[in-house]
Design an enzyme around this catalytic site. Structure first.
Site, PDB file in Angstrom:
ATOM      1  N   PRO A   2       0.825  -1.209   0.000  1.00 33.12           N
ATOM      2  CA  PRO A   2       0.000   0.000   0.000  1.00 33.12           C
ATOM      3  C   PRO A   2       0.857   1.256   0.000  1.00 33.12           C
ATOM      4  CG  PRO A   2      -0.430  -1.404   1.916  1.00 33.12           C
ATOM      5  CD  PRO A   2       0.823  -1.881   1.277  1.00 33.12           C
ATOM      6  N   GLU A   3       0.581   2.138  -0.917  1.00 37.05           N
ATOM      7  CA  GLU A   3       1.161   3.472  -0.849  1.00 37.05           C
ATOM      8  C   GLU A   3       0.009   4.418  -0.579  1.00 37.05           C
ATOM      9  OE1 GLU A   3       4.561   4.391  -2.987  1.00 37.05           O
ATOM     10  OE2 GLU A   3       4.642   2.495  -4.072  1.00 37.05           O
ATOM     11  N   LYS A  59       0.949   8.143   4.955  1.00 35.14           N
ATOM     12  CA  LYS A  59       0.491   6.757   4.858  1.00 35.14           C
ATOM     13  C   LYS A  59      -0.034   6.229   6.187  1.00 35.14           C
ATOM     14  CE  LYS A  59       4.115   6.086   1.435  1.00 35.14           C
ATOM     15  NZ  LYS A  59       5.368   5.376   1.154  1.00 35.14           N
ATOM     16  N   HIS A  91      -1.870 -15.008   9.230  1.00 34.89           N
ATOM     17  CA  HIS A  91      -1.265 -13.682   9.307  1.00 34.89           C
ATOM     18  C   HIS A  91      -2.186 -12.602   9.883  1.00 34.89           C
ATOM     19  CE1 HIS A  91       2.189 -15.262   7.249  1.00 34.89           C
ATOM     20  NE2 HIS A  91       1.444 -15.661   6.228  1.00 34.89           N
ATOM     21  N   ARG A 110       4.144  -9.731   6.218  1.00 34.40           N
ATOM     22  CA  ARG A 110       5.521  -9.406   6.576  1.00 34.40           C
ATOM     23  C   ARG A 110       5.701  -8.936   8.016  1.00 34.40           C
ATOM     24  NH1 ARG A 110       6.523 -11.657   2.720  1.00 34.40           N
ATOM     25  NH2 ARG A 110       7.832 -11.156   0.921  1.00 34.40           N
ATOM     26  N   ARG A 263      17.290   1.200  -2.218  1.00 37.46           N
ATOM     27  CA  ARG A 263      16.051   0.747  -2.841  1.00 37.46           C
ATOM     28  C   ARG A 263      16.288   0.395  -4.310  1.00 37.46           C
ATOM     29  NH1 ARG A 263      15.005   0.117   1.627  1.00 37.46           N
ATOM     30  NH2 ARG A 263      13.561   1.257   2.941  1.00 37.46           N
TER      31      ARG A 263
END
Length: 281
Positions: A2-3, A59, A91, A110, A263
């Site tokens: 998600p951004e 965010k 999860h 994650r 990155r």
DNA sequence: AGTTTGACCCGGACGC
DNA sequence: TGCGTCCGGGTCAAAC
């Protein structure tokens, strides 16, 4: 992943679904998500709280209750699910039980997501506290002008890619969108911000707005109708021009991949010419 | 002292 | 199949 556009989509949908509900209890199945209070306090402080509104800054999702405020950052893969008394999946780490039997479940493969809880219900005060006080202007903010950006970066010695990723100056662009913005702007990601012209900055801001608004529109149209067990998350990969691509959609040249600011960075060496030799990539 | 970099958190994906 | 490596957003500590 998600951004900002996905977070905004999640905010809108969640707001329509759960504002007004009261938390009966909270189950913590994986505690490291919670950053600034103990698990015990997290549960105790949220119990019997009624959700008033859901906001967003950068965010971060801002859950405003009557007496407390909870922040939630989805990081890479966080998402919220609405369920009722179903078995837990592997999860699902935090479960909020509402008094009407609905459960809001935080799912994060994650486990990179974070939550903060503050004992204030003042939306103004919360903006002055970490982590929200570090969130810079969003591209859509009318205060984000070329003049403002220029003033903030005049003394910096770093690449434009790292600047776009720095949430304290411009908030909302993640790694993927930063690559897209630079591609649309025809600017090499390693370009030192010191040598960017005001026109370069103007174009970067315009393209940041273009990329994000397109993604918001796209995310809004692809989120599945939000019923009991539907997941709330946007999809944006389908319109990417350069990130993770093999060939440039403009000139068909092979897309280069380098590491910048730690990155993975995708760009077209033909369309995004270097304006300088950056000494700090 | 301010700015910039890098380790860290985690597990799915991928390569050998 | 199994094992090692890579990846990434934001925070914080370390390095410049």
């Amino acid at each position: 992943m998600p951004e900002l556009p996905e977070v905004e989509t999640v905010r809108t949908i969640l707001k329509s679904q759960i504002v007004g509900k009261t938390i009966k209890d909270v189950l913590i199945r994986y505690g490291k998500i919670i950053k600034n209070v103990t698990e015990q306090n997290f549960v105790t402080l949220l119990r019997n709280e009624r959700l008033i509104d859901i906001g967003r800054k950068g965010k971060y999702l801002i859950f405003i209750f009557e007496n407390v405020i909870m922040l939630s950052h989805l990081r890479m893969e966080g998402k919220y699910l609405l369920k009722s008394a179903e078995p837990y999946s592997k999860h699902e780490h935090i479960v909020f039980f509402f008094s009407d039997g609905i459960e809001l479940r935080y799912h994060d493969t994650r486990k990179f997501g974070t939550m903060y809880l503050f004992e204030t219900a003042d939306p103004v005060r919360i903006m002055q506290l970490t982590p929200l006080n570090r969130v810079g202007l969003e591209p859509f903010d009318e205060l984000l002008t070329p003049e403002y950006v220029t003033s903030r970066i005049s003394k910096l010695n770093r690449s434009i890619k790292s600047l776009l990723l720095d949430q304290t100056i411009i908030s909302g662009l993640g790694n993927i969108y930063a690559d897209e913005v630079l591609f649309l702007s025809k600017i090499h990601p390693a370009t030192n911000v010191k040598i960017l012209s005001k026109e370069n900055i103007k174009v970067l801001i315009e393209n940041s707005r273009a990329v994000l608004s397109k993604a918001i529109a796209y995310g809004g149209t692809t989120v599945r109708s939000f019923k009991a067990s539907d997941e709330v998350s946007g999809r944006f990969q389908n319109f990417l021009l350069v990130h993770t691509k093999d060939k440039c959609p403009v000139c068909n040249q092979v897309i280069s991949k380098i590491r910048l600011s730690g990155r993975g960075t995708y760009f077209c060496e033909n369309c995004q010419k270097r304006l300088d030799i950056t000494n700090t990539p």
